[in-house]
Motif scaffolding. Structure first.
Motif, PDB file in Angstrom:
ATOM      1  N   ASP A 137      72.769  23.722  76.678  1.00  0.00           N
ATOM      2  CA  ASP A 137      74.062  23.037  76.717  1.00  0.00           C
ATOM      3  C   ASP A 137      74.056  21.905  77.737  1.00  0.00           C
ATOM      4  OD1 ASP A 137      75.023  24.681  74.745  1.00  0.00           O
ATOM      5  OD2 ASP A 137      76.099  26.031  76.099  1.00  0.00           O
ATOM      6  N   ARG A 138      73.345  22.097  78.836  1.00  0.00           N
ATOM      7  CA  ARG A 138      73.248  21.020  79.834  1.00  0.00           C
ATOM      8  C   ARG A 138      72.514  19.821  79.248  1.00  0.00           C
ATOM      9  NH1 ARG A 138      70.205  19.319  84.617  1.00  0.00           N
ATOM     10  NH2 ARG A 138      68.501  20.784  84.202  1.00  0.00           N
ATOM     11  N   ALA A 139      71.478  20.077  78.445  1.00  0.00           N
ATOM     12  CA  ALA A 139      70.746  18.983  77.807  1.00  0.00           C
ATOM     13  C   ALA A 139      71.666  18.181  76.896  1.00  0.00           C
ATOM     14  CB  ALA A 139      69.559  19.532  77.019  1.00  0.00           C
ATOM     15  N   VAL A 140      72.513  18.860  76.128  1.00  0.00           N
ATOM     16  CA  VAL A 140      73.430  18.166  75.224  1.00  0.00           C
ATOM     17  C   VAL A 140      74.433  17.352  76.033  1.00  0.00           C
ATOM     18  CG1 VAL A 140      75.190  18.446  73.453  1.00  0.00           C
ATOM     19  CG2 VAL A 140      73.139  19.878  73.402  1.00  0.00           C
ATOM     20  N   THR A 141      74.957  17.933  77.104  1.00  0.00           N
ATOM     21  CA  THR A 141      75.913  17.213  77.954  1.00  0.00           C
ATOM     22  C   THR A 141      75.282  15.968  78.565  1.00  0.00           C
ATOM     23  OG1 THR A 141      77.127  19.239  78.472  1.00  0.00           O
ATOM     24  CG2 THR A 141      77.387  17.390  79.989  1.00  0.00           C
ATOM     25  N   LEU A 142      74.060  16.088  79.068  1.00  0.00           N
ATOM     26  CA  LEU A 142      73.371  14.935  79.657  1.00  0.00           C
ATOM     27  C   LEU A 142      73.063  13.883  78.595  1.00  0.00           C
ATOM     28  CD1 LEU A 142      70.938  16.813  82.081  1.00  0.00           C
ATOM     29  CD2 LEU A 142      72.918  15.426  82.717  1.00  0.00           C
TER      30      LEU A 142
ATOM     31  N   MET B 253      65.424  14.582  82.125  1.00  0.00           N
ATOM     32  CA  MET B 253      66.174  15.768  82.528  1.00  0.00           C
ATOM     33  C   MET B 253      65.292  16.631  83.409  1.00  0.00           C
ATOM     34  SD  MET B 253      67.806  18.772  80.108  1.00  0.00           S
ATOM     35  CE  MET B 253      68.363  20.324  80.822  1.00  0.00           C
ATOM     36  N   ASP B 254      65.623  16.685  84.687  1.00  0.00           N
ATOM     37  CA  ASP B 254      64.841  17.446  85.655  1.00  0.00           C
ATOM     38  C   ASP B 254      65.130  18.931  85.457  1.00  0.00           C
ATOM     39  OD1 ASP B 254      63.340  18.325  87.769  1.00  0.00           O
ATOM     40  OD2 ASP B 254      64.446  17.231  89.319  1.00  0.00           O
ATOM     41  N   VAL B 255      64.170  19.658  84.906  1.00  0.00           N
ATOM     42  CA  VAL B 255      64.335  21.077  84.594  1.00  0.00           C
ATOM     43  C   VAL B 255      63.732  21.896  85.730  1.00  0.00           C
ATOM     44  CG1 VAL B 255      63.814  22.902  82.926  1.00  0.00           C
ATOM     45  CG2 VAL B 255      64.198  20.550  82.136  1.00  0.00           C
ATOM     46  N   GLN B 256      64.509  22.834  86.239  1.00  0.00           N
ATOM     47  CA  GLN B 256      64.041  23.652  87.343  1.00  0.00           C
ATOM     48  C   GLN B 256      62.852  24.516  86.924  1.00  0.00           C
ATOM     49  OE1 GLN B 256      65.226  23.252  90.569  1.00  0.00           O
ATOM     50  NE2 GLN B 256      66.101  21.500  89.464  1.00  0.00           N
ATOM     51  N   LYS B 257      62.089  24.972  87.906  1.00  0.00           N
ATOM     52  CA  LYS B 257      60.767  25.555  87.682  1.00  0.00           C
ATOM     53  C   LYS B 257      60.775  26.705  86.678  1.00  0.00           C
ATOM     54  CE  LYS B 257      56.686  27.044  90.275  1.00  0.00           C
ATOM     55  NZ  LYS B 257      56.119  27.260  91.629  1.00  0.00           N
TER      56      LYS B 257
ATOM     57  N   GLY C 205      62.839  16.808  78.642  1.00  0.00           N
ATOM     58  CA  GLY C 205      62.730  17.688  79.794  1.00  0.00           C
ATOM     59  C   GLY C 205      61.469  17.414  80.587  1.00  0.00           C
ATOM     60  N   VAL C 206      61.634  17.315  81.896  1.00  0.00           N
ATOM     61  CA  VAL C 206      60.501  17.025  82.776  1.00  0.00           C
ATOM     62  C   VAL C 206      60.542  17.932  83.997  1.00  0.00           C
ATOM     63  CG1 VAL C 206      60.342  14.605  82.052  1.00  0.00           C
ATOM     64  CG2 VAL C 206      61.764  15.213  84.029  1.00  0.00           C
ATOM     65  N   SER C 207      59.401  18.039  84.656  1.00  0.00           N
ATOM     66  CA  SER C 207      59.286  18.747  85.923  1.00  0.00           C
ATOM     67  C   SER C 207      58.950  17.744  87.015  1.00  0.00           C
ATOM     68  CB  SER C 207      58.191  19.815  85.852  1.00  0.00           C
ATOM     69  OG  SER C 207      58.496  20.779  84.858  1.00  0.00           O
ATOM     70  N   ARG C 208      59.751  17.736  88.063  1.00  0.00           N
ATOM     71  CA  ARG C 208      59.533  16.814  89.177  1.00  0.00           C
ATOM     72  C   ARG C 208      58.330  17.285  90.003  1.00  0.00           C
ATOM     73  NH1 ARG C 208      63.175  13.848  93.026  1.00  0.00           N
ATOM     74  NH2 ARG C 208      64.806  14.239  91.506  1.00  0.00           N
ATOM     75  N   ILE C 209      57.433  16.356  90.292  1.00  0.00           N
ATOM     76  CA  ILE C 209      56.280  16.643  91.148  1.00  0.00           C
ATOM     77  C   ILE C 209      56.365  15.760  92.375  1.00  0.00           C
ATOM     78  CG2 ILE C 209      53.762  16.611  91.342  1.00  0.00           C
ATOM     79  CD1 ILE C 209      53.641  17.005  88.308  1.00  0.00           C
ATOM     80  N   GLN C 210      56.449  16.381  93.529  1.00  0.00           N
ATOM     81  CA  GLN C 210      56.385  15.671  94.809  1.00  0.00           C
ATOM     82  C   GLN C 210      55.376  16.411  95.674  1.00  0.00           C
ATOM     83  OE1 GLN C 210      60.878  15.429  95.375  1.00  0.00           O
ATOM     84  NE2 GLN C 210      60.261  13.536  96.397  1.00  0.00           N
ATOM     85  N   ASN C 211      54.125  16.009  95.503  1.00  0.00           N
ATOM     86  CA  ASN C 211      53.042  16.681  96.223  1.00  0.00           C
ATOM     87  C   ASN C 211      51.893  15.698  96.382  1.00  0.00           C
ATOM     88  OD1 ASN C 211      51.673  18.808  97.480  1.00  0.00           O
ATOM     89  ND2 ASN C 211      52.433  20.275  95.962  1.00  0.00           N
TER      90      ASN C 211
END
Length: 243
Positions: free
Chosen positions: A124-129, A206-210, A144-150
């Motif tokens: 539902d969050r994906a549809v809202t975004l 869309m930053d999807v949590q782990k 959907g993506v995963s943020r990488i900061q390393n």
């Protein structure tokens, strides 16, 4: 669902063959005899923002599972046999071209049973975004993506930052890089048909949590996901819905 927005329809591919995890989509998973397919369909049935679900499969067991869960759905659940020539592992581009031909008009949300913790809230969050950033914004699609900061290297050296400036900066200060995690792709059906692609030139990331981004691709992934599910999400005696 917002009455003024075009409907969003889910596309769920479930191919019979799995090169890495035999029977991955349908083997029992925790307390679910229908496995990852049953889990995903239960999640989709609980979404508030999707208008219909289309399952594309060449697997008789997937069809059996979907038909058994049809009473859970208060919206159309379509099960469409996949053509044999599109059920091989090297046919993704041809398959992407085929998908819009079997989907209703509106937004096309492509997700996978191998994202077991991308549940109804994330759907539902994906549809809202999508409505906020694509239909009413500057983007042409969502993924959907995963943020990488390393600290990241390739064969030529460091690619995450300039080590001549700071050798070891705080990771939260690094410029994020985004990995496509395949939890969700969302694009207008006609735009997908025109581009022959699941995403456009300017997708909203869309930053999807782990945990929600967790992908079952290898045998160890399946075992770990099943343990997480059993510990935190399994349906108990009171009949609580999973995830």
């Amino acid at each position: 669902m917002a009455e003024t927005s075009p409907p969003v329809h889910v596309f769920l591919p479930c191919r019979a063959g799995s090169q890495r995890v035999p029977g991955k989509n349908t083997r029992p998973f925790g307390d679910l005899p229908g496995g990852l397919t049953e889990l995903k369909l239960r999640q989709l049935a609980r979404s508030r923002e999707i208008a219909s679900v289309t399952v594309s499969t060449d697997d008789a067991r997937v069809i059996e599972i979907a038909e058994g869960l049809r009473p859970l759905f208060d919206r159309p659940l379509n099960v469409i046999p996949r053509p044999e020539e599109l059920a091989i592992s090297d046919s993704l581009d041809r398959f992407v071209s085929y998908v819009p031909t079997i989907m209703p008009e509106g937004g096309l949300l492509w997700t996978h049973v191998t994202s077991p913790f991308f549940g109804p809230e994330e759907l539902d969050r994906a549809v809202t975004l999508y409505r906020e950033h694509v239909l009413e914004g500057a983007f042409d699609s969502l993924m959907g993506v995963s943020r990488i900061q390393n600290f990241l290297w390739d064969e030529n050296g460091c690619i995450s930052h300039d080590r001549a400036a700071v050798k070891w900066p705080q990771t939260q200060d690094l410029k994020p890089i985004y990995e496509v995690n395949s939890s969700v792709f969302l694009i207008d059906r006609d735009e997908m048909a025109r581009r022959q692609d699941r995403t456009g030139d300017t997708p909203y990331l869309m930053d999807v949590q782990k945990l929600a981004a967790y992908d079952v691709d290898w045998p160890d992934d399946f075992e770990i996901a099943e343990r997480i599910y059993t510990a935190f999400f399994a349906r108990k005696a009171e009949g609580r819905d999973p995830c």
